[in-house]
Scaffold this motif. Structure first.
Motif, PDB file in Angstrom:
ATOM      1  N   VAL A 173      12.549  70.140  16.154  1.00  0.00           N
ATOM      2  CA  VAL A 173      12.431  69.631  14.780  1.00  0.00           C
ATOM      3  C   VAL A 173      10.960  69.509  14.407  1.00  0.00           C
ATOM      4  CG1 VAL A 173      12.919  67.669  13.264  1.00  0.00           C
ATOM      5  CG2 VAL A 173      14.673  68.474  14.850  1.00  0.00           C
ATOM      6  N   ILE A 174      10.163  69.007  15.322  1.00  0.00           N
ATOM      7  CA  ILE A 174       8.722  68.898  15.070  1.00  0.00           C
ATOM      8  C   ILE A 174       8.109  70.294  14.939  1.00  0.00           C
ATOM      9  CG2 ILE A 174       6.518  68.038  15.959  1.00  0.00           C
ATOM     10  CD1 ILE A 174       8.180  65.894  17.505  1.00  0.00           C
ATOM     11  N   GLN A 175       8.502  71.220  15.820  1.00  0.00           N
ATOM     12  CA  GLN A 175       8.014  72.605  15.734  1.00  0.00           C
ATOM     13  C   GLN A 175       8.311  73.185  14.354  1.00  0.00           C
ATOM     14  OE1 GLN A 175      10.171  74.577  18.844  1.00  0.00           O
ATOM     15  NE2 GLN A 175       8.686  74.058  20.429  1.00  0.00           N
ATOM     16  N   TYR A 176       9.551  72.998  13.907  1.00  0.00           N
ATOM     17  CA  TYR A 176       9.938  73.559  12.613  1.00  0.00           C
ATOM     18  C   TYR A 176       9.032  73.022  11.505  1.00  0.00           C
ATOM     19  CZ  TYR A 176      12.105  74.406   8.219  1.00  0.00           C
ATOM     20  OH  TYR A 176      12.282  74.785   6.912  1.00  0.00           O
ATOM     21  N   GLU A 208      -0.684  77.073  22.105  1.00  0.00           N
ATOM     22  CA  GLU A 208      -1.230  75.891  22.760  1.00  0.00           C
ATOM     23  C   GLU A 208      -1.448  74.752  21.766  1.00  0.00           C
ATOM     24  OE1 GLU A 208      -2.444  79.008  23.201  1.00  0.00           O
ATOM     25  OE2 GLU A 208      -1.761  79.342  25.248  1.00  0.00           O
ATOM     26  N   GLU A 209      -1.971  75.080  20.599  1.00  0.00           N
ATOM     27  CA  GLU A 209      -2.189  74.053  19.572  1.00  0.00           C
ATOM     28  C   GLU A 209      -0.861  73.453  19.119  1.00  0.00           C
ATOM     29  OE1 GLU A 209      -6.202  76.102  17.634  1.00  0.00           O
ATOM     30  OE2 GLU A 209      -4.218  76.569  16.811  1.00  0.00           O
ATOM     31  N   LEU A 210       0.144  74.303  18.982  1.00  0.00           N
ATOM     32  CA  LEU A 210       1.469  73.829  18.591  1.00  0.00           C
ATOM     33  C   LEU A 210       2.051  72.907  19.659  1.00  0.00           C
ATOM     34  CD1 LEU A 210       3.808  73.982  16.511  1.00  0.00           C
ATOM     35  CD2 LEU A 210       4.698  75.891  17.865  1.00  0.00           C
ATOM     36  N   HIS A 219       3.624  67.581  21.250  1.00  0.00           N
ATOM     37  CA  HIS A 219       3.558  66.554  22.295  1.00  0.00           C
ATOM     38  C   HIS A 219       3.101  65.209  21.738  1.00  0.00           C
ATOM     39  CE1 HIS A 219       2.792  64.678  26.168  1.00  0.00           C
ATOM     40  NE2 HIS A 219       1.558  64.436  25.779  1.00  0.00           N
ATOM     41  N   VAL A 220       1.978  65.193  21.039  1.00  0.00           N
ATOM     42  CA  VAL A 220       1.440  63.905  20.571  1.00  0.00           C
ATOM     43  C   VAL A 220       2.335  63.274  19.509  1.00  0.00           C
ATOM     44  CG1 VAL A 220      -0.949  64.401  21.220  1.00  0.00           C
ATOM     45  CG2 VAL A 220      -0.177  64.941  18.891  1.00  0.00           C
ATOM     46  N   GLU A 268      -4.020  66.709  30.529  1.00  0.00           N
ATOM     47  CA  GLU A 268      -2.792  66.185  31.131  1.00  0.00           C
ATOM     48  C   GLU A 268      -1.585  67.037  30.733  1.00  0.00           C
ATOM     49  OE1 GLU A 268      -0.233  62.275  30.184  1.00  0.00           O
ATOM     50  OE2 GLU A 268      -2.296  61.858  30.822  1.00  0.00           O
ATOM     51  N   LEU A 269      -1.485  67.381  29.466  1.00  0.00           N
ATOM     52  CA  LEU A 269      -0.365  68.186  28.968  1.00  0.00           C
ATOM     53  C   LEU A 269      -0.332  69.555  29.640  1.00  0.00           C
ATOM     54  CD1 LEU A 269       1.973  68.714  26.959  1.00  0.00           C
ATOM     55  CD2 LEU A 269       0.220  69.476  25.336  1.00  0.00           C
ATOM     56  N   PHE A 270      -1.475  70.206  29.726  1.00  0.00           N
ATOM     57  CA  PHE A 270      -1.513  71.572  30.241  1.00  0.00           C
ATOM     58  C   PHE A 270      -1.737  71.657  31.754  1.00  0.00           C
ATOM     59  CE2 PHE A 270      -2.186  72.170  25.709  1.00  0.00           C
ATOM     60  CZ  PHE A 270      -1.152  73.056  25.466  1.00  0.00           C
TER      61      PHE A 270
END
Length: 139
Positions: A33-36, A49-51, A56-57, A77-79
């Motif tokens: 949903v956030i991606q959309y 990567e930016e997406l 994530h945040v 941390e994420l990557f």
């Protein structure tokens, strides 16, 4: 993994014949949903990567101030772990959205029934590598 000049088609077993806007009743919406919303509101703004970082945040509801002060730490941390590419996203698997990566690796969404989707998936002029989204079920 980030692509360039690539189009991800909806999965072969996608239940949707058209692009459906995903919704959620949860306080913190799921990643797709956030991606959309990020991709629909700002086409060709985000690389993969930016997406992933933005999703994530937002998914973790990290306050804006903390995002600014801890950006490098959050990013590292994420990557530190691997993440699936958008071929595994619910957008092309379930909701009928194709994903176009331009020459810079920036991403835009196109509904399955749109002329742009048809152009990228059936025109040699588009000059993109075509990939299918991952299937929902083994088959």
């Amino acid at each position: 993994m980030s692509y360039t000049d690539t189009f991800i088609r909806v999965s072969e077993d996608c239940p949707s014949e058209t692009g459906i806007v995903p919704v959620s009743g949860r306080t913190l919406p799921p990643a797709h949903v956030i991606q959309y919303h990020l991709l629909a509101e700002s086409p060709y703004r985000y690389t993969h990567e930016e997406l992933l970082y933005e999703v994530h945040v937002r998914h973790k509801a990290i306050p804006e101030e903390e995002r600014e002060t801890r950006r490098e730490e959050l990013y590292t941390e994420l990557f530190s772990k691997k993440h699936p590419c958008l071929r595994a996203s619910m957008l092309p698997k379930k909701f009928g959205w194709g994903l176009h990566y331009n020459a810079e690796g920036k991403i835009a969404l196109y509904a399955r029934e749109s002329p742009e989707y048809d152009y990228y998936t059936s025109s040699d002029e588009a000059g993109v590598k075509l990939l299918n989204a991952m299937r929902n079920k083994r088959g």
